[in-house]
Design a protein around this motif. Structure first.
Motif, PDB file in Angstrom:
ATOM      1  N   ARG A 241     -13.294 -16.676   2.396  1.00 57.29           N
ATOM      2  CA  ARG A 241     -11.977 -17.054   1.875  1.00 57.29           C
ATOM      3  C   ARG A 241     -11.778 -16.522   0.464  1.00 57.29           C
ATOM      4  N   ILE A 242     -12.817 -16.618  -0.362  1.00 56.01           N
ATOM      5  CA  ILE A 242     -12.717 -16.126  -1.737  1.00 56.01           C
ATOM      6  C   ILE A 242     -12.584 -14.611  -1.746  1.00 56.01           C
ATOM      7  N   TRP A 243     -13.346 -13.939  -0.908  1.00 56.14           N
ATOM      8  CA  TRP A 243     -13.252 -12.480  -0.828  1.00 56.14           C
ATOM      9  C   TRP A 243     -11.841 -12.051  -0.417  1.00 56.14           C
ATOM     10  N   LYS A 244     -11.300 -12.695   0.588  1.00 52.38           N
ATOM     11  CA  LYS A 244      -9.950 -12.319   1.033  1.00 52.38           C
ATOM     12  C   LYS A 244      -8.906 -12.590  -0.042  1.00 52.38           C
ATOM     13  N   ALA A 245      -9.124 -13.619  -0.836  1.00 53.83           N
ATOM     14  CA  ALA A 245      -8.180 -13.948  -1.909  1.00 53.83           C
ATOM     15  C   ALA A 245      -8.206 -12.923  -3.038  1.00 53.83           C
ATOM     16  N   HIS A 246      -9.237 -12.039  -3.027  1.00 49.63           N
ATOM     17  CA  HIS A 246      -9.343 -10.988  -4.033  1.00 49.63           C
ATOM     18  C   HIS A 246      -9.294  -9.591  -3.409  1.00 49.63           C
ATOM     19  N   ASP A 247      -8.801  -9.512  -2.196  1.00 44.57           N
ATOM     20  CA  ASP A 247      -8.675  -8.233  -1.500  1.00 44.57           C
ATOM     21  C   ASP A 247      -7.190  -7.906  -1.365  1.00 44.57           C
ATOM     22  N   PRO A 248      -6.701  -6.866  -2.053  1.00 45.52           N
ATOM     23  CA  PRO A 248      -5.264  -6.560  -2.008  1.00 45.52           C
ATOM     24  C   PRO A 248      -4.706  -6.401  -0.595  1.00 45.52           C
ATOM     25  N   PHE A 249      -5.495  -5.905   0.333  1.00 43.47           N
ATOM     26  CA  PHE A 249      -5.030  -5.754   1.720  1.00 43.47           C
ATOM     27  C   PHE A 249      -4.581  -7.093   2.284  1.00 43.47           C
ATOM     28  N   HIS A 250      -5.329  -8.134   2.001  1.00 40.34           N
ATOM     29  CA  HIS A 250      -5.019  -9.457   2.543  1.00 40.34           C
ATOM     30  C   HIS A 250      -3.931 -10.169   1.733  1.00 40.34           C
ATOM     31  N   LEU A 251      -3.474  -9.534   0.662  1.00 36.11           N
ATOM     32  CA  LEU A 251      -2.390 -10.092  -0.143  1.00 36.11           C
ATOM     33  C   LEU A 251      -1.137  -9.238  -0.054  1.00 36.11           C
ATOM     34  N   ALA A 252      -1.090  -8.358   0.935  1.00 39.04           N
ATOM     35  CA  ALA A 252      -0.006  -7.374   1.018  1.00 39.04           C
ATOM     36  C   ALA A 252       1.377  -8.025   1.057  1.00 39.04           C
ATOM     37  N   LYS A 253       1.515  -9.141   1.739  1.00 40.86           N
ATOM     38  CA  LYS A 253       2.827  -9.789   1.822  1.00 40.86           C
ATOM     39  C   LYS A 253       3.362 -10.173   0.447  1.00 40.86           C
TER      40      LYS A 253
END
Length: 342
Positions: A241-253
């Protein structure tokens, strides 16, 4: 020494600058003088403890930060024409944040590029903050304990409020960066909606969770300087969860409503490289940037610009070129037409 600072400075600033100049001639064991050079405390946990004019239009702030455990770090300002932080009219300037990469520091952009000579930047305040040798523009997990270093909190809360209160920064901001700083530029724009009106990433780590190679590569960076790599974002599986919160791909929206500029080479020898130069890092980041661009298009990004320029490695010559290429987009988002923002 202070050629670009207006004559009509307040008494506070004149005393501060004189004391800072005197400090340069004293030995390090001068705590009383250092204390006297402090500008003022901040309710947001940071304070300027020294000011140094390093070149025409270049001012270094030494900032003591609560988010960084009380440590003092540097922030370089490239100031606009007419800049005067003590102007009683409280003039505020549109601001470009330029973030450095891994193994660099707050001096990298002025030392390695022509940013200080770029005419288009004479009407904006350029902020180049320290972010640690491998700080990765985040508040470190530290095995669930948090705390120092909290680079994201330092930049987006402490430093932002300090610059807006005392140093002429306005609330119209854009952000750009290279490599680690490219990831930081994307993260800050995504994780703090409304803070930045546009973002640009040059050879950035745009999707560190792309595959095992990408994960292992960034863990290698996290381990730099004999650091425990799990301090930063934790384990890529257990703390997914922390990794995804710092991965621009997963924040694209969160990026789809603002202008985004992505650029990257493919890691092979390009026109600005030494003969035979190759970069596996750039090849990996190229795949990551293509993945992010596709995701941005999928989620309906309104203003996406990409320049995947083919041959080219992970070097400054390309990043300087890409800064210039992206400036029309960045400055357009600030709506700078030569008029100063107040």
């Amino acid at each position: 020494m202070f050629a670009n600072v207006p004559h009509a400075l307040s008494l506070r600033t004149r005393v501060l600058l004189v004391l800072t100049a005197l400090l340069a001639t004293l030995t390090p064991a001068a705590p009383a003088a250092a204390e006297a050079a402090r500008a003022s405390g901040s309710p947001h946990g940071a304070e300027v403890v020294a000011v140094t004019q390093v070149a025409d239009r270049q001012v270094d702030l030494s900032v003591r930060s609560t988010a960084l455990g009380g440590r003092t770090v540097k922030v370089r300002l490239l100031t606009p024409d007419g800049w005067n932080p003590d102007d009683r009219r409280r003039q505020h300037w549109p601001t470009l944040w330029l973030l450095h990469g891994c193994c660099g520091d707050y001096t990298s952009w002025t030392a390695r590029t022509d940013v200080a000579e770029t005419a288009a930047l004479r009407d904006v305040l350029v902020v180049m903050p320290e972010a640690g040798w491998n700080g990765w523009y985040g508040d470190w997990w530290n095995h669930g304990e948090g705390g120092d270093p909290a680079w994201e909190t330092f930049h987006t809360e402490e430093l932002r409020h300090l610059l807006e209160r005392d140093w002429g920064a306005g609330r119209d901001r854009v952000v750009a960066g290279l490599s680690m700083g490219g990831q930081g530029a994307l993260l800050y724009a995504a994780r703090h909606p409304g803070m930045f009106k546009a973002t640009a990433s040059y050879s950035g780590s745009a999707h560190p969770l792309l595959n095992d190679e990408s994960v292992n590569r960034i863990l290698g960076f996290f381990a730099g300087q004999d650091n425990d790599p799990l301090r930063v974002w934790g384990d890529p599986v257990a703390q997914r969860r922390i990794w995804k919160a710092h991965d621009p791909f997963h924040l694209a929206k969160r990026l789809r409503s603002i202008p985004v500029y992505l650029s990257c080479g493919d890691g092979t020898t390009g026109p600005l490289d030494a003969p035979g130069a190759v970069s596996a890092l750039e090849t990996d980041f190229n795949r990551q940037n293509h993945a992010l661009a596709e995701e941005l298009r999928r989620v309906g990004a309104r203003h996406l610009t990409t320049n995947f320029y083919g041959p080219g490695t992970h070097v400054w010559a390309y990043w300087e070129r890409e800064l210039h290429a992206s400036l029309p987009m960045l400055l357009g988002a600030l709506k700078t037409d030569g008029a100063r923002v107040k």
